[in-house]
Scaffold this active site. Structure first.
Site, PDB file in Angstrom:
ATOM      1  N   HIS A 266       0.860  -1.186   0.000  1.00  0.00           N
ATOM      2  CA  HIS A 266       0.000   0.000   0.000  1.00  0.00           C
ATOM      3  C   HIS A 266       0.892   1.229   0.000  1.00  0.00           C
ATOM      4  O   HIS A 266       1.942   1.227   0.642  1.00  0.00           O
ATOM      5  CB  HIS A 266      -0.896   0.004   1.249  1.00  0.00           C
ATOM      6  N   ASP A 320      -7.816  -5.570   0.121  1.00  0.00           N
ATOM      7  CA  ASP A 320      -8.300  -6.463  -0.925  1.00  0.00           C
ATOM      8  C   ASP A 320      -7.960  -7.929  -0.689  1.00  0.00           C
ATOM      9  O   ASP A 320      -8.459  -8.794  -1.397  1.00  0.00           O
ATOM     10  CB  ASP A 320      -7.735  -6.030  -2.285  1.00  0.00           C
TER      11      ASP A 320
HETATM   12  N1  CMC Z   1       4.123  -7.395  -4.403  1.00  0.00           N
HETATM   13  C1  CMC Z   1       5.462  -7.377  -4.533  1.00  0.00           C
HETATM   14  N2  CMC Z   1       6.198  -6.254  -4.376  1.00  0.00           N
HETATM   15  C2  CMC Z   1       5.535  -5.136  -4.067  1.00  0.00           C
HETATM   16  C3  CMC Z   1       4.144  -5.096  -3.910  1.00  0.00           C
HETATM   17  C4  CMC Z   1       3.444  -6.284  -4.082  1.00  0.00           C
HETATM   18  N3  CMC Z   1       2.099  -6.320  -3.971  1.00  0.00           N
HETATM   19  N4  CMC Z   1       3.761  -3.845  -3.608  1.00  0.00           N
HETATM   20  C5  CMC Z   1       4.870  -3.113  -3.587  1.00  0.00           C
HETATM   21  N5  CMC Z   1       5.952  -3.886  -3.864  1.00  0.00           N
HETATM   22  C6  CMC Z   1       7.370  -3.477  -3.911  1.00  0.00           C
HETATM   23  C7  CMC Z   1       7.680  -2.893  -5.279  1.00  0.00           C
HETATM   24  O1  CMC Z   1       8.125  -3.880  -6.176  1.00  0.00           O
HETATM   25  C8  CMC Z   1       8.739  -1.900  -4.910  1.00  0.00           C
HETATM   26  O2  CMC Z   1       9.948  -2.606  -4.650  1.00  0.00           O
HETATM   27  P1  CMC Z   1      11.382  -1.979  -5.027  1.00  0.00           P
HETATM   28  O3  CMC Z   1      11.448  -0.685  -4.259  1.00  0.00           O
HETATM   29  O4  CMC Z   1      12.339  -3.001  -4.588  1.00  0.00           O
HETATM   30  O5  CMC Z   1      11.337  -1.777  -6.513  1.00  0.00           O
HETATM   31  C9  CMC Z   1       8.287  -1.336  -3.570  1.00  0.00           C
HETATM   32  O6  CMC Z   1       7.525  -2.398  -2.982  1.00  0.00           O
HETATM   33  C10 CMC Z   1       7.414  -0.103  -3.691  1.00  0.00           C
HETATM   34  O7  CMC Z   1       6.329  -0.434  -4.565  1.00  0.00           O
HETATM   35  P2  CMC Z   1       5.550   0.598  -5.463  1.00  0.00           P
HETATM   36  O8  CMC Z   1       4.838  -0.130  -6.541  1.00  0.00           O
HETATM   37  O9  CMC Z   1       6.489   1.703  -5.860  1.00  0.00           O
HETATM   38  O10 CMC Z   1       4.526   1.164  -4.414  1.00  0.00           O
HETATM   39  P3  CMC Z   1       3.316   2.090  -4.735  1.00  0.00           P
HETATM   40  O11 CMC Z   1       3.060   2.858  -3.499  1.00  0.00           O
HETATM   41  O12 CMC Z   1       3.524   2.835  -6.004  1.00  0.00           O
HETATM   42  O13 CMC Z   1       2.128   1.052  -5.020  1.00  0.00           O
HETATM   43  C11 CMC Z   1       0.371  -0.451  -4.726  1.00  0.00           C
HETATM   44  C12 CMC Z   1       1.160   0.696  -4.096  1.00  0.00           C
HETATM   45  C13 CMC Z   1      -0.859  -0.733  -3.882  1.00  0.00           C
HETATM   46  C14 CMC Z   1      -0.104  -0.041  -6.128  1.00  0.00           C
HETATM   47  C15 CMC Z   1       1.275  -1.706  -4.795  1.00  0.00           C
HETATM   48  O14 CMC Z   1       1.638  -2.106  -3.505  1.00  0.00           O
HETATM   49  C16 CMC Z   1       0.639  -2.836  -5.559  1.00  0.00           C
HETATM   50  O15 CMC Z   1       0.707  -2.870  -6.802  1.00  0.00           O
HETATM   51  N6  CMC Z   1      -0.004  -3.814  -4.839  1.00  0.00           N
HETATM   52  C17 CMC Z   1      -0.696  -4.907  -5.503  1.00  0.00           C
HETATM   53  C18 CMC Z   1      -2.062  -4.464  -5.987  1.00  0.00           C
HETATM   54  C19 CMC Z   1      -3.018  -4.271  -4.842  1.00  0.00           C
HETATM   55  O16 CMC Z   1      -3.152  -5.104  -3.964  1.00  0.00           O
HETATM   56  N7  CMC Z   1      -3.756  -3.154  -4.891  1.00  0.00           N
HETATM   57  C20 CMC Z   1      -4.736  -2.797  -3.887  1.00  0.00           C
HETATM   58  C21 CMC Z   1      -4.282  -1.657  -3.063  1.00  0.00           C
HETATM   59  S1  CMC Z   1      -5.228  -1.365  -1.576  1.00  0.00           S
HETATM   60  C22 CMC Z   1      -6.780  -0.928  -2.109  1.00  0.00           C
HETATM   61  C23 CMC Z   1      -6.848   0.160  -3.074  1.00  0.00           C
HETATM   62  O17 CMC Z   1      -6.092   1.139  -3.019  1.00  0.00           O
HETATM   63  O18 CMC Z   1      -7.705   0.058  -3.915  1.00  0.00           O
END
Ligand code: CMC
Length: 388
Positions: A266, A320
């Protein structure tokens, strides 16, 4: 002066950490795992409130009195039906289309039917709030019926908001525990500060367009797999894991491929999402009553494994991860999970719409231009082929 310029122009992908508004609607502390609606902890609301009372709290800023709540519920009940021309329009939607696309189109279509926009009139605001909250569940359930060639099930006047939705969906009155747990799910999803869909709603609202366009744009944003669409993907993932024995090999494979694990991570929470904790306890209550589900065992094991591998990065289960397991047990088809999220989140979108109108300034951020300048126009004969 030079340092001020640097601050103003600093580019943050995804606007991470950039305040884009002031709001008194909800608060998240991502380090301590706290979520409050109008200052009240989500755990207390989940125990004591109902979705409609919570929606009232979010939108009007205070808990309603008994009379206010009764009037609000009566208004919602009165407006639950949708016009036959909206149903006719929905019948023309392809049955293979995603229900989120159907919802986006039908939410936008409401604006055609209630088109006399009067954003400075409190009565218009109240009616728009009521109509949207009342009709969105009916439209979601109607599409579920109509894509099978059935007539939509009419709302049932003696059932409250959550129970009525499950009734329209499954054509039978739900068990009281199921209806109560579903109502709690709606409360948990009702609002979450300035997430992608809410920001989308606020940007649209800031142009002073109608609230139906505001909701339609937010629905479109919620649909993506990085936002509301993740709950669908979680179920697909648990099914692909298939057994507790396959949890570790599956996770290793994801990590090697560097693929995102759905239902984890998140932007704000760096601990387990408080909503995921409550949802997990709802899953347990439901399974205690109706019998277990092997996917819950897989989910628990998978969560432990992800925490071991990725917890150090602040990646924990989000809202989720467990919601889909509750929805499945309630007979909600997987592709309706995100529309169900929308039914709840509409309360937050409307709260932000109303707040935005109170102190509106159109959103118009800046960009850092990375292109060229003063490029001469090339005649057709001088151009190189470019892959199209
Ligand atoms: N699985 C594996 N690695 C992850 C995940 C994950 N679900 N989430 C973040 N990371 C890692 C990412 O690879 C990155 O690593 P590094 O710094 O080594 O490259 C680091 O954590 C930061 O990730 P980010 O994608 O830059 O983080 P963000 O704040 O841009 O994204 C997020 C947040 C929710 C989009 C992301 O965690 C994600 O894609 N999660 C999976 C999809 C998901 O479950 N979404 C629902 C979110 S909660 C409800 C909502 O908002 O609707």
């Amino acid at each position: 002066m030079a340092s001020k310029m640097t601050t103003v122009c600093e580019y943050k992908p995804g606007l991470e950490g950039i305040p884009a508004a002031q709001s008194s609607i909800s608060y998240v502390d991502g380090q301590r795992g706290i979520l409050e609606y109008r200052g009240i902890g989500i755990e207390e609301l989940a125990q004591k409130s109902t979705f409609l009372e919570t929606a009232y709290l979010l939108i009007w800023g205070e808990l309603p009195t008994k009379e206010e709540l009764e009037a609000f519920k009566r208004d919602i009940l009165y407006h639950r039906r949708i016009k036959y021309r909206i149903k006719d329009m929905m019948k023309c939607f392809p049955e293979t289309g995603h229900p989120m696309d159907a919802l986006q189109a039908s939410a936008a279509a409401l604006g055609l039917f209630y088109s006399k926009r009067a954003l400075d009139n409190p009565d218009y605001i109240r009616k728009a709030v009521v109509r949207i909250l009342a009709k969105i569940p009916t439209m979601v359930a109607a599409f579920k019926q109509m894509r099978k060639g059935n007539e939509p099930v009419q709302p049932c006047d003696h059932l409250d908001y959550a129970a009525n939705f499950l009734y329209m969906l499954n054509e039978q009155e739900p068990d009281p525990l199921a209806a109560h747990l579903f109502d709690v799910c709606l409360m948990l999803h009702a609002e979450h500060t300035i997430n992608a869909s809410t920001f989308s709603a606020m940007v649209t609202a800031s142009t002073l367009t109608d609230p139906y366009a505001v909701v339609a744009s937010a629905v479109g944003t919620l649909a993506g797999p990085l936002h509301g669409g993740a709950n669908e993907e979680v179920i697909t993932m648990l099914e692909a894991i298939g057994s507790v024995d396959n949890v570790h090999p599956y996770l290793e494979d994801c990590l090697q491929r560097k693929s995102k694990i759905m239902g984890f991570g998140h932007r704000v929470y760096k601990v387990k999402d408080p909503r995921a904790k409550i949802l997990q306890s709802l899953v347990e209550q439901l399974f205690d009553k109706t019998g277990g589900d092997k996917y819950y065992e897989i989910a628990v094991e998978f969560e432990k494994a992800v925490e071991e591998k990725l917890g150090y990065k602040g990646i924990y289960a989000n809202v989720d991860f467990y919601s889909g397991l509750v929805y499945r047990k309630l007979g909600i088809p997987t592709d309706l999970f995100t529309p169900v999220f929308a039914i709840a989140r509409v309360a937050g979108w409307l709260a932000h719409w109303k707040e935005q109108l109170g102190e509106n300034r159109i959103y118009r951020p800046t960009q850092i231009y990375t292109g060229s300048h003063a490029v001469p126009y090339l005649e057709m004969t001088q151009r190189d082929p470019y892959p199209y």
